[in-house]
Design a protein around this motif. Sequence first.
Motif, short mmCIF file in Angstrom:
data_model
loop_
_atom_site.label_atom_id
_atom_site.label_comp_id
_atom_site.label_asym_id
_atom_site.label_seq_id
_atom_site.Cartn_x
_atom_site.Cartn_y
_atom_site.Cartn_z
N ARG A 116 63.30 -9.31 -19.44
CA ARG A 116 62.36 -8.38 -20.07
C ARG A 116 62.52 -8.40 -21.59
N VAL A 117 63.76 -8.45 -22.06
CA VAL A 117 63.97 -8.56 -23.50
C VAL A 117 63.35 -9.85 -24.03
N TRP A 118 63.58 -10.95 -23.30
CA TRP A 118 63.01 -12.23 -23.71
C TRP A 118 61.49 -12.14 -23.83
N ARG A 119 60.86 -11.60 -22.81
CA ARG A 119 59.40 -11.49 -22.86
C ARG A 119 58.94 -10.59 -24.00
N ASP A 120 59.67 -9.52 -24.24
CA ASP A 120 59.25 -8.57 -25.27
C ASP A 120 59.42 -9.12 -26.68
N VAL A 121 60.40 -9.99 -26.89
CA VAL A 121 60.57 -10.54 -28.24
C VAL A 121 59.68 -11.77 -28.46
N VAL A 122 59.33 -12.46 -27.37
CA VAL A 122 58.49 -13.66 -27.50
C VAL A 122 57.01 -13.29 -27.55
N ALA A 123 56.62 -12.35 -26.70
CA ALA A 123 55.20 -11.95 -26.64
C ALA A 123 55.14 -10.43 -26.50
N PRO A 124 55.40 -9.69 -27.57
CA PRO A 124 55.45 -8.23 -27.49
C PRO A 124 54.11 -7.64 -27.10
N SER A 125 54.18 -6.48 -26.42
CA SER A 125 52.95 -5.80 -26.02
C SER A 125 52.75 -4.55 -26.87
N THR A 126 53.22 -3.41 -26.40
CA THR A 126 53.00 -2.18 -27.16
C THR A 126 54.05 -1.96 -28.25
N ARG A 127 55.28 -2.29 -27.94
CA ARG A 127 56.34 -2.14 -28.93
C ARG A 127 56.49 -3.42 -29.75
N THR A 128 56.98 -3.25 -30.98
CA THR A 128 57.36 -4.44 -31.73
C THR A 128 58.71 -4.91 -31.18
N PRO A 129 59.04 -6.19 -31.32
CA PRO A 129 60.35 -6.67 -30.85
C PRO A 129 61.51 -5.89 -31.48
N GLU A 130 61.38 -5.54 -32.75
CA GLU A 130 62.44 -4.81 -33.43
C GLU A 130 62.67 -3.45 -32.77
N GLU A 131 61.58 -2.78 -32.38
CA GLU A 131 61.71 -1.48 -31.73
C GLU A 131 62.38 -1.60 -30.37
N THR A 132 62.01 -2.62 -29.63
CA THR A 132 62.61 -2.84 -28.32
C THR A 132 64.11 -3.04 -28.42
N VAL A 133 64.52 -3.94 -29.31
CA VAL A 133 65.94 -4.25 -29.46
C VAL A 133 66.70 -3.07 -30.04
N ALA A 134 66.10 -2.38 -31.00
CA ALA A 134 66.76 -1.22 -31.60
C ALA A 134 67.01 -0.13 -30.55
N ALA A 135 66.07 0.04 -29.62
CA ALA A 135 66.26 1.04 -28.56
C ALA A 135 67.44 0.68 -27.69
N LEU A 136 67.59 -0.60 -27.36
CA LEU A 136 68.73 -1.05 -26.57
C LEU A 136 70.04 -0.84 -27.34
N GLU A 137 70.04 -1.16 -28.61
CA GLU A 137 71.26 -1.01 -29.40
C GLU A 137 71.66 0.45 -29.54
N ARG A 138 70.68 1.34 -29.65
CA ARG A 138 70.99 2.77 -29.71
C ARG A 138 71.62 3.23 -28.40
N LYS A 139 71.05 2.77 -27.29
CA LYS A 139 71.60 3.14 -25.99
C LYS A 139 73.02 2.60 -25.83
N ALA A 140 73.25 1.35 -26.24
CA ALA A 140 74.59 0.77 -26.12
C ALA A 140 75.59 1.53 -26.96
N ALA A 141 75.19 1.93 -28.18
CA ALA A 141 76.08 2.69 -29.05
C ALA A 141 76.39 4.05 -28.44
N GLU A 142 75.37 4.66 -27.83
CA GLU A 142 75.57 5.97 -27.20
C GLU A 142 76.54 5.88 -26.04
#
Length: 206
Positions: A116-142
Amino acid sequence: MSTDAAPAPQILLFARGVVALLDLWPALTIAVREGWGGHESADKKTWLASELIDAFESRADYAEADGVRTVEPSNAADPPLDIDQLADLLTQVMSDEFDAAIEDGSVEPLAGDILRVWRDVVAPSTRTPEETVAALERKAAEVTRSGVAATSGGGPEEEDGSDWESGSEDDDDDEAPQLVPAEPRQRQEPVVDEDGFTVVQKGRRR
């Protein structure tokens, strides 16, 4: 990761997403913390991330314009690795490097989240790739701060409120629900948090 050319921007974002997803995987967190891979357990986690990233980077199709190398959007629909290949790779590394059999049902969801990350960074839909990855990084930090184990199976929610597709549709009761070696225990129903991640109890090695 390949060193023949500078990584495409999408590869760099994908790498960040993979690292965050591995940070969110309780089985690997436990294996590193308990030193199941020996003194180099943390290094083996880094190596696993590199192997996953390189597997996608080396097999992707690219285009180049104005000196910028980018991943072709077609790679989203036809990723370099499918979910079964990813699951096999994750299972093999955990067995070979950490002497652990992952039987908690978390491998397939993690493989699905990587795709899903791969698809979102290669062909993003509603979110920008940066937003998708940043959300994951925030969750990992939490999760790192709180010590709560959050496993893959439903990444960050999209801006329209919909979640990523489940990567574990075929998860069934035939699979042993624990990270082994361990005593059998009753299967736990997943609890999804407000960000769409499945929160689980940490396994124990006995």
